[in-house]
Design a protein around this motif. Structure first.
Motif, PDB file in Angstrom:
ATOM      1  N   PRO A 195       9.174  -3.496   0.778  1.00 41.83           N
ATOM      2  CA  PRO A 195       8.454  -3.927  -0.428  1.00 41.83           C
ATOM      3  C   PRO A 195       8.858  -3.112  -1.646  1.00 41.83           C
ATOM      4  O   PRO A 195       9.498  -2.063  -1.541  1.00 41.83           O
ATOM      5  CB  PRO A 195       6.990  -3.670  -0.058  1.00 41.83           C
ATOM      6  N   ASP A 196       8.488  -3.603  -2.805  1.00 44.77           N
ATOM      7  CA  ASP A 196       8.628  -2.854  -4.045  1.00 44.77           C
ATOM      8  C   ASP A 196       7.385  -1.969  -4.170  1.00 44.77           C
ATOM      9  O   ASP A 196       6.299  -2.449  -4.479  1.00 44.77           O
ATOM     10  CB  ASP A 196       8.751  -3.812  -5.230  1.00 44.77           C
ATOM     11  N   PHE A 197       7.549  -0.666  -3.896  1.00 44.94           N
ATOM     12  CA  PHE A 197       6.380   0.216  -3.869  1.00 44.94           C
ATOM     13  C   PHE A 197       5.754   0.374  -5.247  1.00 44.94           C
ATOM     14  O   PHE A 197       4.566   0.663  -5.354  1.00 44.94           O
ATOM     15  CB  PHE A 197       6.772   1.581  -3.297  1.00 44.94           C
ATOM     16  N   ARG A 198       6.522   0.179  -6.296  1.00 43.22           N
ATOM     17  CA  ARG A 198       5.925   0.222  -7.631  1.00 43.22           C
ATOM     18  C   ARG A 198       4.992  -0.972  -7.822  1.00 43.22           C
ATOM     19  O   ARG A 198       3.880  -0.830  -8.348  1.00 43.22           O
ATOM     20  CB  ARG A 198       7.019   0.230  -8.688  1.00 43.22           C
ATOM     21  N   ALA A 199       5.445  -2.158  -7.395  1.00 49.13           N
ATOM     22  CA  ALA A 199       4.578  -3.340  -7.466  1.00 49.13           C
ATOM     23  C   ALA A 199       3.386  -3.190  -6.533  1.00 49.13           C
ATOM     24  O   ALA A 199       2.276  -3.647  -6.854  1.00 49.13           O
ATOM     25  CB  ALA A 199       5.378  -4.593  -7.120  1.00 49.13           C
ATOM     26  N   LEU A 200       3.597  -2.543  -5.381  1.00 45.53           N
ATOM     27  CA  LEU A 200       2.487  -2.320  -4.450  1.00 45.53           C
ATOM     28  C   LEU A 200       1.442  -1.396  -5.071  1.00 45.53           C
ATOM     29  O   LEU A 200       0.236  -1.617  -4.929  1.00 45.53           O
ATOM     30  CB  LEU A 200       3.028  -1.728  -3.151  1.00 45.53           C
ATOM     31  N   MET A 201       1.887  -0.359  -5.776  1.00 49.23           N
ATOM     32  CA  MET A 201       0.945   0.535  -6.444  1.00 49.23           C
ATOM     33  C   MET A 201       0.176  -0.198  -7.541  1.00 49.23           C
ATOM     34  O   MET A 201      -1.038  -0.004  -7.703  1.00 49.23           O
ATOM     35  CB  MET A 201       1.686   1.731  -7.029  1.00 49.23           C
ATOM     36  N   ASN A 202       0.857  -1.051  -8.284  1.00 54.10           N
ATOM     37  CA  ASN A 202       0.168  -1.830  -9.318  1.00 54.10           C
ATOM     38  C   ASN A 202      -0.863  -2.765  -8.702  1.00 54.10           C
ATOM     39  O   ASN A 202      -1.955  -2.959  -9.256  1.00 54.10           O
ATOM     40  CB  ASN A 202       1.182  -2.628 -10.136  1.00 54.10           C
ATOM     41  N   GLU A 203      -0.541  -3.347  -7.547  1.00 49.70           N
ATOM     42  CA  GLU A 203      -1.509  -4.222  -6.876  1.00 49.70           C
ATOM     43  C   GLU A 203      -2.696  -3.410  -6.365  1.00 49.70           C
ATOM     44  O   GLU A 203      -3.847  -3.871  -6.429  1.00 49.70           O
ATOM     45  CB  GLU A 203      -0.828  -4.952  -5.719  1.00 49.70           C
ATOM     46  N   LEU A 204      -2.441  -2.196  -5.875  1.00 47.29           N
ATOM     47  CA  LEU A 204      -3.531  -1.330  -5.432  1.00 47.29           C
ATOM     48  C   LEU A 204      -4.426  -0.948  -6.610  1.00 47.29           C
ATOM     49  O   LEU A 204      -5.662  -0.942  -6.499  1.00 47.29           O
ATOM     50  CB  LEU A 204      -2.949  -0.082  -4.770  1.00 47.29           C
ATOM     51  N   LEU A 205      -3.821  -0.641  -7.759  1.00 54.63           N
ATOM     52  CA  LEU A 205      -4.611  -0.312  -8.948  1.00 54.63           C
ATOM     53  C   LEU A 205      -5.433  -1.509  -9.409  1.00 54.63           C
ATOM     54  O   LEU A 205      -6.585  -1.361  -9.831  1.00 54.63           O
ATOM     55  CB  LEU A 205      -3.685   0.163 -10.067  1.00 54.63           C
TER      56      LEU A 205
END
Length: 697
Positions: A276-286
């Protein structure tokens, strides 16, 4: 017959087929039914929200052979030709490819001619903002006063680029982006008609990816049907879109709330298998944490844009608000650090571990979460019946306006646990008896002076006596009011002086005040046994109840015999060691266990386990070395610490607060306020002069 894509096959044929945009539909329907037609309409909005569709429906309503109305028949030759895009009097112009002024002049040369077949000659100019400045200037005069048989329909995604002179000549309609609920409801209706199997979570993924565009949603649905071999499933749609499964993000939030580092690392490992794109994953978590915070602070403002409203409500009730805000703060700070980490996965994992390491509250158990998309979007009614003229909002507007039903989630027992560092915020018990129960009743009001006048035989003398009595009565009322005003002024000045001597105590290091505010009342602690308190400690406690404020100041506390009472010595001495900030907070919640061979044994409260580090240990070792001869160091463990310096200090706070309340209740001015003005003493706002830990102590 060749396959027709869903975006073209399901283009609305009437105004009643439109989804959303009720504010625009109402104006157009009323204008058509009342024959109040303008010569130029401008439709603005993002891609795929219905600008061109509305323009074509308006053209069909104007040229229907049955007459101008908001309900074109759809079967006459004009309606069928407009729907098929071959009506000779409907000129659709792509302004992006005809930007030159020569093209505009050629277009305007034919405006003067009457329509060939229809009632009106309609110019539909799409992406009108692409015209050049000279083209706009050439169009202005005709756009302001066209022939009566001409209508201009303009559409654009960027109205800011249009000249003000053009905007002032048109009726402007701003189309809104489609809501996710509206897109899901329309997709359910279409897929049911197309007999395509689907599940609700897959539709929510498509609606989110469409970002407010119905055309994009239908195009993605076409792609998803082909990808899933004729059906829509959540896992396949997520794989096609390249997005992270929403369930995995919600499980990450659940792991953060439960403080389960092992489960979090296992979930990250599973996610890493899909690259996955961990930056996009962090944005989804936020984004998910943001919605959880909304569910805690303003539940009515939480939407169901991703079909996860019930899950977020359950997480919000299980999580501590300070935890949610802390996780969000660390997440936003970690986004920029992902590029500096050895790998994005390592940066993401460190962000999760950092959230757990600095979380002040204990773990909370989260009950089984409800399934996603349990609140499906309302189904669309059939569109065979025309929209009534008086109905200004078509039935599809209900899709936007229908609020999903909320489901009450019963909090788990762990949500009612009392955390140790929260116990200091308990309010003092309110005396059930009224404050003025023991006070004497106020004197009854005096009888009016005129009532005691004896009868007079002489009427003139009687009139004089009555007049004199009224003057005396008025003077007495003025004197009484003046006396009350003076008494109230003196009381206010006295209370102001008392309040000025008790400044509020400020928290240190942004964590917790070592001495909680006195207005918070007693802490939930157990009093130490009398046999474990030395004479010196008992004397300090007695001063808190009966002594002066100076006697209970830490600077004047007597030394306690270490050999006679080690625990009492620890309770008093900690506040004389010069420690401050988080170090003092940590060890104020510790209990002295033993001391042998130069080493001390401390029992620290379990809730403060995560605060313990080498820095705090070094500070305490250096401080104790100055007061204990032969001190070598200390060992510690975590458990249920009861006889702590903080617990003892809370008792002093409580004693001083009770003494202040008692003094106020016995104060003559306060009693006069209660008796004369029916005042009430609010004990929860009382602050005594006693400040056990002044600045610098």
């Amino acid at each position: 017959m060749s396959y027709q894509v869903l975006a073209r096959k399901w283009r609305p044929a009437t105004f009643s087929d439109m989804v959303g945009q009720s504010h625009v539909l109402k104006a157009l329907i009323n204008a058509l039914d009342q024959q109040r037609l303008h010569h130029a309409y401008l439709f603005t909005g993002t891609r795929g929200v219905g600008k061109t569709t509305l323009a074509r429906l308006l053209a069909k309503s104007l040229n229907c052979e049955q007459g101008v109305s908001s309900r074109p028949c759809g079967v006459c030759s004009a309606c069928r030709e407009i729907a098929e895009g071959r009506f000779v009097d409907l000129l659709e112009i792509d302004a992006a490819s005809r930007t030159r002024v020569e093209d505009t002049r050629e277009l305007l040369d034919n405006v003067q001619y009457a329509p060939t077949r229809g009632r009106y000659k309609i110019y539909l100019i799409d992406e009108v903002h692409m015209l050049s400045t000279h083209s706009f200037n050439a169009l202005l005069k005709t756009l302001e006063e066209p022939p009566p048989h001409v209508k201009f329909l303009l559409a654009t995604t960027d109205p800011q680029k249009l000249p003000v002179t053009v905007l002032s000549r048109c009726l402007q309609f701003n189309l809104k982006s489609m809501t996710r609920e509206g897109i899901v409801g329309y997709l359910q209706h279409i897929l049911a008609e197309e007999t395509v199997p689907f599940d609700d979570p897959s539709l929510w993924l498509l609606a989110e990816a469409a970002a407010g565009s119905m055309r994009d949603a239908l195009s993605l649905t076409d792609q998803a049907i082909a990808f899933g071999e004729g059906q829509l499933r959540e896992t396949e749609v997520a794989a096609m879109l390249g997005t992270v499964d929403l369930k995995r993000v919600l499980n990450l939030v659940r792991g953060l709330i439960e403080k389960d580092a092992s489960a979090l690392m296992a979930q990250v490992a599973e996610l890493a298998e899909h690259a996955p794109d961990f930056r996009a994953l962090m944005n989804e978590l936020l984004s998910t944490l943001h919605r959880v915070a909304i569910a805690q602070a303003a539940p009515d403002a939480l939407d169901n844009s991703k079909g996860d409203r019930n899950v977020l409500v359950a997480l919000a009730q299980a999580a501590q608000p300070e935890d949610v805000h802390l996780f969000y703060q660390f997440g936003t700070a970690s986004v920029k650090d992902l590029a500096l980490a050895p790998s994005e996965r390592a940066g993401f994992e460190m962000a999760l571990l950092r959230m757990l390491a600095f979380s002040p509250s204990p773990a909370r158990s989260v009950s089984d979460l409800p399934p996603l998309a349990s609140q499906s979007a309302p189904a669309l009614p059939t569109t065979s019946e025309p929209t009534p003229p008086a109905d200004s909002a078509p039935h599809q507007a209900a899709v936007e306006q229908t609020e999903p039903a909320t489901t009450e989630v019963v909090p788990s027992p762990s949500q009612t646990e009392v955390v140790e560092f929260e116990s200091h915020n308990a309010e003092p018990p309110v005396n059930e008896e009224p404050m003025n129960a023991s006070l004497p009743e106020p004197d009854p009001a005096p009888e009016p002076v005129a009532a005691s006048i004896p009868p007079w035989e002489d009427e003139a003398a009687q009139d004089d006596a009555i007049a004199e009595a009224e003057v005396l009565e008025a003077e007495a009322a003025v004197d009484q009011a003046l006396a009350h005003w003076v008494a109230a002024t003196v009381v206010a000045e006295e209370l102001t002086d008392v309040a000025a001597l008790a400044p509020p105590m400020a928290a240190e290091d942004g964590f917790e005040s070592v001495a909680p505010a006195l207005v918070d009342g007693p802490a939930l602690i157990e009093e130490p046994a009398a046999g474990n308190v030395s004479a010196s400690v008992a004397g300090i406690e007695a001063d808190a109840v009966n002594g002066t404020d100076e006697d209970i100041n830490p600077a004047r506390w007597p030394e306690v015999d270490f050999d006679a009472d080690p625990q009492g010595w620890w309770q008093v001495t900690l506040y004389k060691l010069g420690l401050s900030g988080m170090t003092r907070t940590l060890f104020a919640h510790s209990q002295w266990q033993a001391y042998a061979d130069g080493r001390a044994q401390l029992l620290i409260a379990t809730n403060y386990r995560k605060l313990m580090n080498d820095t705090h240990s070094q500070r305490l070792r250096e401080a104790l070395a100055t007061v204990l001869p032969g001190f070598q160091g200390f060992d510690y463990e975590f458990g249920a610490a009861e006889k702590t310096p903080q617990a003892w200090l809370d008792q002093l706070n409580r004693a001083a607060w009770e003494r202040a309340v008692n003094d106020l209740q016995e104060d003559r001015f306060v009693q006069s306020l209660v008796s004369d003005f029916a005042a009430e003493l609010r004990t929860d706002t009382v602050q005594p002069r006693f400040n056990p830990l002044p600045t610098g102590a």
